[in-house]
Design an enzyme around this catalytic site. Structure first.
Site, mmCIF file in Angstrom:
data_model
loop_
_atom_site.group_PDB
_atom_site.id
_atom_site.type_symbol
_atom_site.label_atom_id
_atom_site.label_comp_id
_atom_site.label_asym_id
_atom_site.label_seq_id
_atom_site.Cartn_x
_atom_site.Cartn_y
_atom_site.Cartn_z
ATOM 1 N N LYS A 78 0.824 -1.211 0.000
ATOM 2 C CA LYS A 78 0.000 0.000 0.000
ATOM 3 C C LYS A 78 0.858 1.262 0.000
ATOM 4 C CE LYS A 78 -0.877 0.467 4.976
ATOM 5 N NZ LYS A 78 -1.377 1.641 5.613
ATOM 6 N N ASP A 79 2.149 1.136 0.349
ATOM 7 C CA ASP A 79 3.062 2.280 0.333
ATOM 8 C C ASP A 79 3.787 2.445 -1.000
ATOM 9 O OD1 ASP A 79 2.505 2.878 2.998
ATOM 10 O OD2 ASP A 79 4.110 1.590 3.744
ATOM 11 N N ARG A 118 -8.496 8.762 3.469
ATOM 12 C CA ARG A 118 -9.452 7.699 3.133
ATOM 13 C C ARG A 118 -10.196 7.237 4.379
ATOM 14 N NH1 ARG A 118 -9.263 2.505 4.179
ATOM 15 N NH2 ARG A 118 -7.088 2.676 4.869
ATOM 16 N N ARG A 119 -9.449 6.987 5.449
ATOM 17 C CA ARG A 119 -10.084 6.570 6.695
ATOM 18 C C ARG A 119 -10.927 7.696 7.279
ATOM 19 N NH1 ARG A 119 -4.537 3.745 8.756
ATOM 20 N NH2 ARG A 119 -4.890 1.660 7.897
ATOM 21 N N ARG A 136 0.654 10.966 13.192
ATOM 22 C CA ARG A 136 1.791 10.408 12.471
ATOM 23 C C ARG A 136 2.579 9.506 13.395
ATOM 24 N NH1 ARG A 136 4.820 12.210 8.225
ATOM 25 N NH2 ARG A 136 5.805 10.205 8.592
ATOM 26 N N ARG A 142 1.880 5.771 17.681
ATOM 27 C CA ARG A 142 0.454 6.089 17.631
ATOM 28 C C ARG A 142 -0.291 5.524 18.840
ATOM 29 N NH1 ARG A 142 -1.388 6.401 11.296
ATOM 30 N NH2 ARG A 142 0.640 7.017 10.465
ATOM 31 N N CYS A 229 -2.043 8.585 0.329
ATOM 32 C CA CYS A 229 -2.646 9.062 1.579
ATOM 33 C C CYS A 229 -3.364 10.384 1.402
ATOM 34 C CB CYS A 229 -1.577 9.179 2.661
ATOM 35 S SG CYS A 229 -0.915 7.584 3.179
#
Length: 278
Positions: A78-79, A118-119, A136, A142, A229
């Site tokens: 996904k990155d 997106r989230r 971040r 986190r 992102c």
């Protein structure tokens, strides 16, 4: 015995993923060394909205591959940028962990932390009267911010939590229909040099051919809609016999558009046409 060097980021999650692949390769009789490489995404801790995302977590690793200081690299797909680098290929997609997003709750939910647009937009559609704030840092950072009281809950990829053995912290899973994941969320990709026949043959033994088709479909959607992102899009595909089922989402003029598309796996033109219509 030939030794191969795997390039990886230095976060706990990246190292866990690289160690996982290292174990697979060692079972094949290879000697494997890990090399930690700092990327611009690791160095720059600004919020995603403040920094350029192109190659944020992979540029320096790809440069070392091309320089032959490493032999392969383990990436979270996904990155990965959508533009291919001349001389490099994705030699294997060995597996996919749980693709869903997961919620970790600490207090009554008023403030939710996520670094993903997106989230954010999908959370705001699921929950009423909540504030979504940017966050971040790696998984540990986190979680620390959550328990320090900066947030009441945070959203992370279930795949990363599972790979770190933190699945017991998950309060809720979001099914793919309600919060469509990022394209290729949970997929590991192993990158190598195109002209390295030895490594390519080894990686072919690890490659999941069905997953490769899934990755292709999800990345077609991501590339068409400038995924990343900063772009509130999602795509998740499954294969059922000869059919592919793809859930997609995109924010259009402030409104979330979601669609479930079913077609023949090999009919990429059909899917591309449908993807363009969302």
């Amino acid at each position: 015995m030939k030794k191969l060097v795997i390039g990886t980021r230095g976060s706990k999650l990246a190292l866990a993923q690289a160690e996982h692949i290292k174990n697979h390769l060692e079972k094949m009789g290879l000697e494997i060394e890990l090399k930690v490489i700092k990327t611009s995404g690791d160095i720059n801790q600004s919020t995603f909205s403040e920094i350029p995302l192109k190659k944020l977590f992979v540029k320096e690793i790809e440069e070392e591959l091309l320089a032959k200081t490493i032999d392969l690299a383990v990436h979270s797909m996904k990155d990965m940028p959508y533009d291919e680098v001349e001389g490099l290929i994705m030699g294997a997609y060995p597996e996919r962990e749980d693709p869903r997003d997961a919620l970790i709750i600490h207090n009554d939910i008023k403030v939710i932390g996520t670094g993903s647009e997106r989230r954010k937009v999908q959370l705001e559609a699921i929950y009423e009267n909540i504030e979504v704030k940017p966050i971040r840092g790696n998984v540990d950072t986190r979680i620390s911010k959550l328990y320090n009281g900066d947030y009441d809950a945070i959203v992370l990829a279930a795949a990363g939590l599972n790979r770190l053995g933190l699945e017991n912290m998950i309060s809720r899973y979001f099914e793919v229909e309600e919060m469509v994941p990022s394209p290729c969320q949970g997929v590991l990709g192993i990158q190598c040099r195109e002209d390295d026949e030895f490594v390519r043959k080894i990686l072919d033994l690890l490659d999941n051919k069905e997953l490769r088709k899934v990755v292709e479909l999800e990345r077609i959607f991501g590339k068409l809609h400038n995924g990343g992102c900063k772009s509130p899009i999602g795509a998740y595909a499954e294969i059922d016999d000869n059919n592919a089922i793809v859930w997609v989402m995109k924010l259009v003029d402030g409104k979330i558009n979601k669609k479930k598309i079913i077609g023949k796996v090999e009919d990429l033109d059909f899917f591309e046409k449908e993807f363009r219509l969302i």
